[in-house]
Every structure is written in structure tokens, then in C-alpha cells.
Design a protein around this motif. Structure first.
Motif, mmCIF file in Angstrom:
data_model
loop_
_atom_site.group_PDB
_atom_site.id
_atom_site.type_symbol
_atom_site.label_atom_id
_atom_site.label_comp_id
_atom_site.label_asym_id
_atom_site.label_seq_id
_atom_site.Cartn_x
_atom_site.Cartn_y
_atom_site.Cartn_z
ATOM 1 N N LYS A 57 -0.281 -1.761 -12.818
ATOM 2 C CA LYS A 57 -0.455 -3.090 -12.299
ATOM 3 C C LYS A 57 0.628 -3.554 -11.265
ATOM 4 C CE LYS A 57 2.356 -6.200 -15.267
ATOM 5 N NZ LYS A 57 3.271 -6.229 -14.184
ATOM 6 N N SER A 70 -7.440 -8.869 -11.936
ATOM 7 C CA SER A 70 -8.320 -8.170 -10.573
ATOM 8 C C SER A 70 -7.916 -6.834 -10.427
ATOM 9 C CB SER A 70 -7.910 -8.893 -9.260
ATOM 10 O OG SER A 70 -8.835 -10.371 -9.150
ATOM 11 N N TRP A 71 -8.876 -6.149 -10.148
ATOM 12 C CA TRP A 71 -8.715 -4.755 -9.873
ATOM 13 C C TRP A 71 -8.474 -4.821 -8.207
ATOM 14 C CZ3 TRP A 71 -6.541 -0.456 -11.432
ATOM 15 C CH2 TRP A 71 -6.569 0.644 -10.727
ATOM 16 N N ASP A 72 -7.440 -4.209 -7.725
ATOM 17 C CA ASP A 72 -7.290 -3.957 -6.280
ATOM 18 C C ASP A 72 -7.348 -2.563 -5.919
ATOM 19 O OD1 ASP A 72 -6.672 -3.577 -3.560
ATOM 20 O OD2 ASP A 72 -4.903 -4.882 -3.762
ATOM 21 N N ASP A 73 -8.884 -2.231 -5.395
ATOM 22 C CA ASP A 73 -9.233 -0.873 -5.295
ATOM 23 C C ASP A 73 -8.491 -0.159 -4.029
ATOM 24 O OD1 ASP A 73 -11.131 0.807 -6.293
ATOM 25 O OD2 ASP A 73 -12.310 1.007 -4.596
ATOM 26 N N ALA A 75 -5.250 -0.689 -3.359
ATOM 27 C CA ALA A 75 -3.563 -0.361 -4.224
ATOM 28 C C ALA A 75 -3.927 0.449 -5.284
ATOM 29 C CB ALA A 75 -3.075 -1.776 -3.999
ATOM 30 N N ASN A 79 -3.736 -6.653 -10.507
ATOM 31 C CA ASN A 79 -2.968 -7.920 -10.079
ATOM 32 C C ASN A 79 -3.670 -9.321 -10.461
ATOM 33 O OD1 ASN A 79 -1.392 -9.489 -8.515
ATOM 34 N ND2 ASN A 79 -1.987 -8.601 -6.532
ATOM 35 N N ARG A 82 -7.130 -14.093 -7.183
ATOM 36 C CA ARG A 82 -6.680 -15.157 -6.106
ATOM 37 C C ARG A 82 -7.277 -16.589 -6.983
ATOM 38 N NH1 ARG A 82 -9.117 -13.336 -0.333
ATOM 39 N NH2 ARG A 82 -7.847 -11.504 -0.200
ATOM 40 N N GLU A 89 -13.315 -13.440 -4.064
ATOM 41 C CA GLU A 89 -12.752 -12.308 -4.054
ATOM 42 C C GLU A 89 -13.351 -11.189 -2.926
ATOM 43 O OE1 GLU A 89 -9.935 -11.107 -6.175
ATOM 44 O OE2 GLU A 89 -9.825 -13.070 -6.631
ATOM 45 N N SER A 92 -13.483 -5.257 -2.784
ATOM 46 C CA SER A 92 -12.576 -4.163 -3.306
ATOM 47 C C SER A 92 -11.722 -4.907 -4.463
ATOM 48 C CB SER A 92 -11.639 -3.889 -1.878
ATOM 49 O OG SER A 92 -10.689 -4.957 -1.707
ATOM 50 N N ARG A 93 -12.063 -6.053 -4.823
ATOM 51 C CA ARG A 93 -11.369 -6.610 -5.935
ATOM 52 C C ARG A 93 -12.494 -7.159 -6.822
ATOM 53 N NH1 ARG A 93 -6.098 -8.159 -4.934
ATOM 54 N NH2 ARG A 93 -6.083 -9.720 -6.374
#
Length: 110
Positions: A57, A70-73, A75, A79, A82, A89, A92-93
Motif C-alpha cells: 500500500k 483502491s488498487w492503483d495498477d 503503482a 491506496n 478518491r 475512478e 487502472s484503479r
């Protein structure tokens, strides 16, 4: 039921550009999952779409148990999502829930 194909906990798809590492989170199309094995780009690989996983994370994110994440693909980490008032979103999240308070690592449940 003659149109049943399989349970949806594991879905087999082609690995995206860059390939996949076993246990890594990934978004393929609109589907988020965890890679079951390491795979090169284009190789068929099963991804788990349900379960509890330990995932990286954002270090500065403060996430309480049961909070949406959220999954930030890009990075490759979890996280805080929003706010609802902001734009939707990006693809990619994707969102999930924290399994327990996340001071260091995140535990994801879908």
C-alpha cells in the motif's frame, strides 16, 4: 444448467503487457485479481478474483479495518479511493475492502 462455465473465483486470462508475477495484483480490462503464477505477456494465467491477500500500500495511506481501498495498477499498490465528489475512478484503479487496520501492509478482501 447447460450454460454454466465455471465458478468466478479464478478466471483464466492472457497476461497483460509486462507480464505478471505470482501473487501480484493486476487489472485486466475491468477485472481485478491476484496472479496465481508468474506469466509472460500473452500467456494464459489464472487470476483470483476473491479472497484475502497481503498487498503493498501507499506508505502514507491511513486505512482502517473495513475501509474501502483502491488498487492503483500503475503503482502496483493499495491506496485510499478518491472521494465520491471527485471524478470516477480511472480504469487502472478498482475498489475493495481492508481486512484489518493497515499500518504497514494492506490486506485485501473482495
Amino acid at each position: 444448467m447447460k450454460n454454466y462455465i465455471q465458478e468466478s473465483r479464478m478466471i483464466t486470462l492472457a497476461a497483460p503487457a509486462g507480464g505478471l508475477t505470482s501473487g501480484a495484483g493486476v487489472i485486466i480490462g475491468n477485472l481485478f485479481g491476484i496472479a496465481s503464477r508468474t506469466a509472460l505477456v500473452g500467456e494464459r494465467v489464472a487470476i483470483s478474483t476473491e479472497g484475502v491477500y497481503e498487498l503493498p500500500k501507499l506508505a502514507s495511506a491511513v486505512i482502517a479495518a473495513g475501509a474501502r481501498v483502491s488498487w492503483d495498477d500503475a503503482a502496483k499498490q493499495i491506496n485510499v479511493p478518491r472521494s465520491a465528489a471527485s471524478r470516477p475512478e480511472p480504469r487502472s484503479r478498482r475498489r475493495a475492502l481492508a481486512w484489518r487496520g493497515c499500518a504497514g501492509e494492506a490486506f485485501l478482501v473482495r
